[in-house]
Design an enzyme around this catalytic site. Structure first.
Site, PDB file in Angstrom:
ATOM      1  N   GLU A  37       0.849  -1.197   0.000  1.00 15.78           N
ATOM      2  CA  GLU A  37       0.000   0.000   0.000  1.00 15.78           C
ATOM      3  C   GLU A  37       0.881   1.243   0.000  1.00 15.78           C
ATOM      4  O   GLU A  37       2.095   1.160   0.216  1.00 15.78           O
ATOM      5  CB  GLU A  37      -0.940  -0.002   1.209  1.00 15.78           C
TER       6      GLU A  37
ATOM      7  N   HIS B  39      -9.187  10.157   2.606  1.00 17.36           N
ATOM      8  CA  HIS B  39      -8.815   9.069   1.689  1.00 17.36           C
ATOM      9  C   HIS B  39      -9.088   9.527   0.262  1.00 17.36           C
ATOM     10  O   HIS B  39     -10.139  10.107  -0.011  1.00 17.36           O
ATOM     11  CB  HIS B  39      -9.616   7.805   2.017  1.00 17.36           C
TER      12      HIS B  39
ATOM     13  N   ARG C 299      -1.443   9.579   1.315  1.00 18.55           N
ATOM     14  CA  ARG C 299      -2.847   9.876   1.029  1.00 18.55           C
ATOM     15  C   ARG C 299      -3.139  11.370   0.921  1.00 18.55           C
ATOM     16  O   ARG C 299      -3.944  11.787   0.089  1.00 18.55           O
ATOM     17  CB  ARG C 299      -3.721   9.278   2.143  1.00 18.55           C
TER      18      ARG C 299
ATOM     19  N   HIS D 212     -11.616  10.044   6.361  1.00 15.58           N
ATOM     20  CA  HIS D 212     -11.368   8.619   6.569  1.00 15.58           C
ATOM     21  C   HIS D 212     -10.954   8.291   7.996  1.00 15.58           C
ATOM     22  O   HIS D 212     -11.482   7.353   8.599  1.00 15.58           O
ATOM     23  CB  HIS D 212     -10.269   8.201   5.587  1.00 15.58           C
TER      24      HIS D 212
ATOM     25  N   ARG E  11      -1.348   8.987   9.218  1.00 14.22           N
ATOM     26  CA  ARG E  11      -1.253   7.539   9.459  1.00 14.22           C
ATOM     27  C   ARG E  11      -0.763   6.810   8.215  1.00 14.22           C
ATOM     28  O   ARG E  11      -1.254   7.040   7.111  1.00 14.22           O
ATOM     29  CB  ARG E  11      -2.627   7.003   9.840  1.00 14.22           C
TER      30      ARG E  11
HETATM   31  C1  LIG Z   1     -13.921   1.901   4.973  1.00 16.97           C
HETATM   32  C2  LIG Z   1     -12.712   1.813   5.863  1.00 16.97           C
HETATM   33  C3  LIG Z   1     -11.626   1.043   5.481  1.00 16.97           C
HETATM   34  C4  LIG Z   1     -10.496   0.948   6.305  1.00 16.97           C
HETATM   35  N1  LIG Z   1      -9.469   0.116   5.937  1.00 16.97           N
HETATM   36  C5  LIG Z   1      -8.446  -0.063   6.804  1.00 16.97           C
HETATM   37  C6  LIG Z   1      -7.437  -1.031   6.525  1.00 16.97           C
HETATM   38  O1  LIG Z   1      -7.463  -1.713   5.515  1.00 16.97           O
HETATM   39  N2  LIG Z   1      -6.441  -1.177   7.437  1.00 16.97           N
HETATM   40  C7  LIG Z   1      -6.361  -0.444   8.581  1.00 16.97           C
HETATM   41  O2  LIG Z   1      -5.434  -0.632   9.373  1.00 16.97           O
HETATM   42  N3  LIG Z   1      -7.322   0.457   8.856  1.00 16.97           N
HETATM   43  C8  LIG Z   1      -8.362   0.653   8.016  1.00 16.97           C
HETATM   44  N4  LIG Z   1      -9.335   1.555   8.327  1.00 16.97           N
HETATM   45  C9  LIG Z   1      -9.280   2.244   9.628  1.00 16.97           C
HETATM   46  C10 LIG Z   1      -9.684   1.247  10.703  1.00 16.97           C
HETATM   47  O3  LIG Z   1     -10.722   0.437  10.227  1.00 16.97           O
HETATM   48  C11 LIG Z   1     -10.140   1.948  11.971  1.00 16.97           C
HETATM   49  O4  LIG Z   1      -9.225   2.931  12.346  1.00 16.97           O
HETATM   50  C12 LIG Z   1     -10.256   0.948  13.096  1.00 16.97           C
HETATM   51  O5  LIG Z   1     -11.038  -0.148  12.691  1.00 16.97           O
HETATM   52  C13 LIG Z   1     -10.850   1.592  14.316  1.00 16.97           C
HETATM   53  O6  LIG Z   1     -11.169   0.581  15.222  1.00 16.97           O
HETATM   54  P1  LIG Z   1     -11.752   0.944  16.637  1.00 16.97           P
HETATM   55  O7  LIG Z   1     -12.017  -0.344  17.315  1.00 16.97           O
HETATM   56  O8  LIG Z   1     -10.896   1.946  17.290  1.00 16.97           O
HETATM   57  O9  LIG Z   1     -13.120   1.708  16.301  1.00 16.97           O
HETATM   58  P2  LIG Z   1     -14.349   1.247  15.395  1.00 16.97           P
HETATM   59  O10 LIG Z   1     -14.085  -0.015  14.691  1.00 16.97           O
HETATM   60  O11 LIG Z   1     -14.738   2.412  14.586  1.00 16.97           O
HETATM   61  O12 LIG Z   1     -15.462   0.931  16.491  1.00 16.97           O
HETATM   62  C14 LIG Z   1     -16.015   1.923  17.308  1.00 16.97           C
HETATM   63  C15 LIG Z   1     -17.194   1.318  18.027  1.00 16.97           C
HETATM   64  O13 LIG Z   1     -17.703   2.227  19.011  1.00 16.97           O
HETATM   65  C16 LIG Z   1     -19.125   2.311  18.907  1.00 16.97           C
HETATM   66  N5  LIG Z   1     -19.527   3.602  19.471  1.00 16.97           N
HETATM   67  C17 LIG Z   1     -19.224   4.835  19.031  1.00 16.97           C
HETATM   68  N6  LIG Z   1     -19.738   5.767  19.850  1.00 16.97           N
HETATM   69  C18 LIG Z   1     -20.384   5.106  20.851  1.00 16.97           C
HETATM   70  C19 LIG Z   1     -21.131   5.505  21.984  1.00 16.97           C
HETATM   71  N7  LIG Z   1     -21.344   6.800  22.297  1.00 16.97           N
HETATM   72  N8  LIG Z   1     -21.671   4.554  22.774  1.00 16.97           N
HETATM   73  C20 LIG Z   1     -21.507   3.238  22.489  1.00 16.97           C
HETATM   74  N9  LIG Z   1     -20.812   2.801  21.418  1.00 16.97           N
HETATM   75  C21 LIG Z   1     -20.250   3.719  20.614  1.00 16.97           C
HETATM   76  C22 LIG Z   1     -19.361   2.145  17.418  1.00 16.97           C
HETATM   77  O14 LIG Z   1     -20.685   1.822  17.111  1.00 16.97           O
HETATM   78  C23 LIG Z   1     -18.379   1.018  17.118  1.00 16.97           C
HETATM   79  O15 LIG Z   1     -18.923  -0.230  17.498  1.00 16.97           O
HETATM   80  C24 LIG Z   1     -10.457   1.668   7.516  1.00 16.97           C
HETATM   81  C25 LIG Z   1     -11.544   2.462   7.889  1.00 16.97           C
HETATM   82  C26 LIG Z   1     -12.663   2.538   7.074  1.00 16.97           C
HETATM   83  C27 LIG Z   1     -13.814   3.394   7.504  1.00 16.97           C
END
Ligand SMILES: Cc1cc2nc3c(=O)[nH]c(=O)nc-3n(C[C@H](O)[C@H](O)[C@H](O)COP(=O)(O)OP(=O)(O)OC[C@H]3O[C@@H](n4cnc5c(N)ncnc54)[C@H](O)[C@@H]3O)c2cc1C
Length: 488
Positions: free
Chosen positions: A110, A224, A269, A327, A362
């Site tokens: 990537e 992105h 990016r 993103h 990032r």
């Molecule tokens: C389309 C897309 C593609 C991506 N591709 C990649 C990739 O290939 N590789 C990579 O490393 N990263 C990628 N990323 C970034 C990566 O996916 C995220 O940074 C990472 O998954 C974040 O994980 P997290 O567990 O911190 O939060 P998230 O997975 O965003 O989870 C947050 C959780 O908190 C919950 N929540 C939010 N607010 C509240 C609240 N007030 N009360 C209760 N629950 C709440 C949400 O509903 C969710 O369940 C991508 C992101 C996107 C959007």
């Protein structure tokens, strides 16, 4: 048993739960269901220097270069050395990353990586495969789905719990714990064009800011370059791995937009997003030309499904219409290397946190890795916490204040114009002036409807971004400051 409250069901929250479930009483609070998160949408993969020709030092060097050396070096070292061990452990427990025909792990490439080091699973459905794998191992966790965390509780300087609202019954409840963990992800829905899940609305950052936790690096929002774009709206991400496999960015005349730029289509990016936006402002359309990729549909089944769902004729045109969108946020709730925030007993992991690993920008596929590493470090720290007496606090009555908030679409339009890909000092000031009459800071979250709370939280995050960007008077990483006011 220690009581641990984890807010958010993405990869960071679920992985932490998996590490603590045998020794602590773990409650998972999440707005929607286990299926709602950015983690479930992640496509490209997870970066780790597991290939024999690669090394943590090279991964660290790429991470620092992408982050413009604004990163915390110790956090980067922790990511690139702990991350591969956690991935090896997941593989040992049965996580199925994609392999080549010869049985070797298949490492993708990537943007801004100097080595093929992106592990992927189920083609371009890595996030869903990994998150579901971790969730399938959660056996002793108490789930509270359809529950929104509203406010953190702070007593005698330490965080003691969280006020939540069940979205179905509208019942408000105080949950207490010895460790309260924010795993709520970023703030993509501040912008009208975003790759993010609908539940990702800056709640964790806003909750932490309201109780006085330190927040850092908010100027740095990653846009992105390639979101599927149809009629001015966005319909999901077109993974960077497609450019890593040979796709190129072109306009309607087949002009190669990134031809004159170092690293061309795989430049960082922010560089690609700015070039695309500038080209678009000159009246051109933007496409990803995939004609150089054999077996596109087999290699990218998730993207293919999305393109088919929206009737994009890519099989005949070999082009996907794209444009840049919000993103990822590099900033967030400040933590140390153990995910401890500035408030005792309050932790932050994954995208909501700012441990300094991403710096000003990032590196692709480092965030899933950071979810694992920050969760592991939080688990170690929480397990070592001394048990404390936690009394159940009452919900203190607060005077009712009539909300005066912007419409969500108006907030998003202003954020896109002034806090987007290109910013100016005058634009940042105009944004803060526009935001100042609204009373989002005075409102009590529990007195707001779900929609009002979303807007209030996004206003708070937007003000943090604008102020941080104003205080960073030069372009750095994803934050690009220009002198002239952007045209509409
Ligand atoms: C389309 C897309 C593609 C991506 N591709 C990649 C990739 O290939 N590789 C990579 O490393 N990263 C990628 N990323 C970034 C990566 O996916 C995220 O940074 C990472 O998954 C974040 O994980 P997290 O567990 O911190 O939060 P998230 O997975 O965003 O989870 C947050 C959780 O908190 C919950 N929540 C939010 N607010 C509240 C609240 N007030 N009360 C209760 N629950 C709440 C949400 O509903 C969710 O369940 C991508 C992101 C996107 C959007």
């Amino acid at each position: 048993m220690k009581k641990v409250l984890i807010i958010g069901a993405g990869l960071a929250g679920c992985y932490l739960a998996s590490l603590l479930q045998d020794t602590c009483h773990v409650t998972m609070i999440t707005k929607g269901t286990q299926a709602d998160s950015n983690s479930m949408l992640a496509q490209g993969g997870i970066a780790a220097s597991l290939d024999p020709g690669d090394s943590p030092a090279e991964h660290a060097a790429d991470t620092l270069a992408a982050g413009q050396y604004h990163n915390r070096q110790t956090a980067v070292n922790q990511l690139v050395t702990t991350g591969p061990k956690l991935i090896q452990r997941l593989i040992t427990h049965g996580m199925a990353f994609d392999h080549q025909a010869n049985g070797q792990l298949d490492f993708g490439l990537e943007g801004a990586h100097s080595h093929h080091r992106i592990l992927h699973a189920n083609g371009d459905r890595t996030g869903a495969a990994l998150t579901k794998f971790v969730q399938s191992h959660l056996n002793h966790v108490h789930w509270q789905p359809h529950t929104t965390a509203l406010e953190l509780q702070r007593q005698n300087g330490i965080c003691t719990g969280v006020i939540v609202r069940n979205q179905r019954t509208h019942q408000i409840e105080i949950l207490s714990g010895e460790a309260i963990v924010l795993a709520t992800g970023g703030l993509g829905n501040l912008f009208p064009l975003t790759t993010n899940d609908a539940t990702i609305t800056g709640d964790g950052i806003a909750m932490a800011a309201r109780i006085g936790a330190a927040i850092s690096d908010m100027a740095f929002v990653q846009f992105h370059p390639t979101l599927l774009s149809l009629h001015g709206r966005c319909y999901g991400l077109i993974t960077e791995a497609i450019r890593g496999s040979g796709a190129i960015l072109v306009d309607e005349n087949d002009h190669r937009i990134m031809a004159d730029v170092l690293q061309k289509d795989l430049a960082p990016r922010d560089v690609v997003a700015r070039h695309l936006k500038a080209w678009q402002q000159r009246g051109h359309q933007l496409f990803l030309d995939i004609s150089a990729i054999p077996n596109f549909t087999q290699r990218f089944p998730g993207v293919t499904e999305n393109l088919d769902r929206h009737h994009v004729p890519f099989r005949s045109t070999h082009r996907i219409p794209i444009q840049p969108g919000a993103h990822f946020v590099m900033g967030g709730v400040t933590t140390d290397l153990s995910a401890q925030t500035s408030i005792p007993h309050l932790f932050a992991i994954g995208e909501v946190a700012c441990n300094g690993v991403h710096g000003a920008n990032r590196l692709a596929s480092n965030s899933l890795l950071d979810c694992l590493v920050s969760a592991k470090k939080a688990a170690d720290k929480i397990q070592a916490l001394q048990p404390t007496e936690i009394g159940k606090a009452a919900v203190a009555a607060k005077p009712a204040i009539t909300p005066h908030l912007p419409e969500l679409a108006d907030l998003q339009a202003h954020a896109w114009r002034y806090l987007g890909v290109v910013r100016t000092p005058a634009g940042l000031k105009a944004f803060l002036d526009w935001l100042s009459p609204f009373n989002y800071r005075q409102l009590s979250p529990r007195q707001l409807t779900a929609d009002q709370l979303t807007i209030a939280n996004l206003c708070l995050c937007a003000s943090l971004i604008a102020k941080a960007a104003f205080a960073e008077p030069k372009s750095l990483g994803a934050h690009y400051l220009e002198e002239t006011v952007p045209s509409r």
